[in-house]
Design an enzyme around this catalytic site. Structure first.
Site, short mmCIF file in Angstrom:
data_model
loop_
_atom_site.label_atom_id
_atom_site.label_comp_id
_atom_site.label_asym_id
_atom_site.label_seq_id
_atom_site.Cartn_x
_atom_site.Cartn_y
_atom_site.Cartn_z
N GLU A 174 97.53 55.43 5.86
CA GLU A 174 98.51 56.29 6.54
C GLU A 174 99.73 56.55 5.66
O GLU A 174 100.78 56.99 6.14
CB GLU A 174 98.91 55.66 7.87
N HIS A 250 102.50 52.84 13.61
CA HIS A 250 102.78 52.73 12.17
C HIS A 250 103.87 51.67 12.00
O HIS A 250 104.72 51.50 12.88
CB HIS A 250 103.34 54.05 11.61
N CYS A 368 109.74 59.65 9.97
CA CYS A 368 108.39 60.22 9.84
C CYS A 368 108.45 61.55 9.10
O CYS A 368 107.49 61.95 8.45
CB CYS A 368 107.79 60.52 11.22
O1 SUG Z 1 100.07 60.64 13.50
N1 SUG Z 1 101.70 62.53 15.97
C1 SUG Z 1 101.75 61.85 14.70
C2 SUG Z 1 103.10 61.20 14.50
C3 SUG Z 1 103.26 60.64 13.13
C4 SUG Z 1 104.51 59.86 12.98
N2 SUG Z 1 104.64 59.38 11.64
C5 SUG Z 1 105.15 58.19 11.28
N3 SUG Z 1 105.35 57.24 12.13
N4 SUG Z 1 105.37 58.00 10.04
C6 SUG Z 1 100.63 60.81 14.59
O2 SUG Z 1 100.35 60.15 15.59
C7 SUG Z 1 100.72 64.02 17.63
C8 SUG Z 1 100.05 65.36 17.69
C9 SUG Z 1 99.76 65.82 19.09
O3 SUG Z 1 99.51 64.99 19.95
O4 SUG Z 1 99.78 67.05 19.34
C10 SUG Z 1 100.73 63.39 16.25
O5 SUG Z 1 99.86 63.68 15.45
#
Ligand code: SUG
EC number: 3.5.3.23
Length: 444
Positions: A174, A250, A368
């Site tokens: 990730e 994460h 993020c």
């Molecule tokens: O991968 N949300 C992302 C959020 C990522 C956050 N990044 C970090 N923590 N670095 C994920 O879960 C949601 C998309 C949706 O539900 O439409 C989403 O992909």
């Protein structure tokens, strides 16, 4: 030579929407089917990035990906004109269409893991795009991520770009969301902390029971090998599986580091004391381990407010500031904790709040939205200069967003063929503004 940390923020793409795609990410699940505002989302992100540039920090922008991803839809058997492909997918497999329309590349902390030249044996800055295999909508990002990174950091004399890891859950990766670097000065060799959720090839290892552990130890170790890091510069820490089961999908939802500061929740890791000792042994510097007790901030409050998905930045004065979402201000326990933090004797002297709610509602906070790249002046000069956020680029991008983005998007709207045209027109223009070349499939 001057060394510093640059932040490259992901520009929110024109299809930003709430589709509930991320099992284990509480905000994504709770806000599924909410109506999004892509225009506001892009502008919130740009405002945050510009504010950091105005603080005197080096700020870059990473371009979004092409969505809807018609190539993936064709790969799984839809055919005909682009409009046919979209409409057939909407009719027959709406969940797969949603996965192919997510603007999730905005969260560039998941774009790649980055190791600065001060840590690597060949003295180059290394990038490995994350394969993001745990989620379908994210697993289709790495090839274009690699192209965008190469177009942004486009001088092979300074930058070493790797392929993403094998696309299997043994190598779930990730990116920088599970990686933090501690160091005395940005230009000194540091200790890279790789935080993993599970050891995939060990059937007896601890892992969460309810939600997936997206990052594996195998992936973290592979990245460390590729990046030519010495064992003495790496610490591998397992994330506490119990917090993953409470929505900490994460590590950057529960811990963040900058230079000699590690800011983390009491329950973030397994084997915490031994791991902190290992860091102390490996890094010759005065260290500040700021541990937030559960008694002051519960895991639930940390996940809701994103207290740890803050950016800790070093200002030109040498003081550190926390860049936090306004959600931290709105949460009484977290607000009280942050006020107290400023009175403790640590390098963190300021908190600055930003409204990034459009991203937060999908589980993406300030941290993020950015990929950190510690670098020196020569390396900065070798970056594609059109990706660096100046006043001119900020104004240009705001005009570009106004011209191309909708202010309302529901998951039903994803079946609208007009969205393909709007998105491609916008990205074609963007790739010219940022001089990226033909990074998108429709341009190749
Ligand atoms: O991968 N949300 C992302 C959020 C990522 C956050 N990044 C970090 N923590 N670095 C994920 O879960 C949601 C998309 C949706 O539900 O439409 C989403 O992909």
């Amino acid at each position: 030579m001057k060394h510093f940390e640059a932040n490259f923020d992901g520009l929110v793409g024109p299809t930003h929407n709430y589709a509930g795609l991320s099992f284990g990410n509480v905000a994504s699940q709770n806000n599924a089917a909410l109506i999004s505002n892509p225009k506001a989302a892009a502008k919130q992100g740009l405002q945050k990035a510009k504010a950091l540039a105005d603080l005197g920090l080096i700020q870059g922008i990473l371009a979004p990906q092409e969505r809807p991803d018609l190539y993936t839809l064709r790969r799984i058997g839809f055919s005909g004109t682009d409009a046919n492909v979209l409409q057939q997918a909407a009719l027959k497999t709406p969940a797969l269409l949603n996965a192919c329309c997510s603007a999730s590349s905005m969260w560039t902390a998941n774009a790649a893991t980055v190791s600065p030249s001060a840590d690597t044996r060949d003295g180059k800055l290394h990038f490995t795009p994350a394969n993001l295999v745990d989620k379908l909508h994210r697993s289709i990002e790495p090839i274009t991520t690699g192209r965008i990174l190469t177009a942004t950091f486009n001088d092979p004399h300074y930058f070493h770009h790797h392929n993403h890891l094998p696309e299997h859950n043994s190598f779930g990766d990730e990116g920088a969301a599970n990686h933090t670097r501690l160091c005395k000065e940005y230009g000194h060799a540091g200790v890279e902390l790789f935080v993993y959720g599970q050891e995939a090839t060990n059937p007896n290892a601890l892992k969460p029971k309810k939600y997936p552990a997206r990052q594996t130890l195998e992936a973290s170790m592979a990245v460390a090998r590729l990046h030519q890091l010495d064992d003495e510069n790496c610490v591998f820490i397992q994330q506490n599986p119990e917090v993953i089961d409470q929505g900490v999908f994460h590590n950057d939802v529960i811990a963040v580091g900058n230079q000699n500061v590690l800011f983390y929740h009491e329950q973030a890791f397994l084997n915490t004391n031994n791991k902190l000792d290992e860091i102390r042994r490996k890094l010759d510097s005065e260290l500040y381990f700021i541990e937030v007790p559960t008694a002051q901030v519960s895991i639930n409050d940390a996940v809701k407010s994103y207290l740890f998905n803050t950016q800790i930045v070093t200002l030109p004065s040498g003081d550190m500031a926390i860049i936090a979402p306004t959600d931290c201000q709105e949460n009484p326990a977290v607000n009280a904790y942050l006020n107290e933090l400023l009175t403790l004797n640590t390098p963190i002297k300021q908190v600055k709040y930003f409204d990034v709610k459009q991203s937060m509602q999908n589980g993406g906070g300030p941290a993020c939205l950015r990929l950190r790249v510690a670098m020196n002046q020569d390396e900065l000069a070798a970056v594609n200069q059109h990706t660096l956020l100046t006043d001119a680029l900020f104004n240009r991008l705001n005009i570009w967003v106004d011209k191309h983005y909708r202010d309302r998007l529901s998951t039903q709207d994803l079946a609208d063929p007009q969205l393909i045209i709007e998105s491609r027109t916008a990205l074609d223009e963007l790739s010219q503004i940022m001089k990226l070349g033909s990074v998108y499939q429709f341009q190749r």
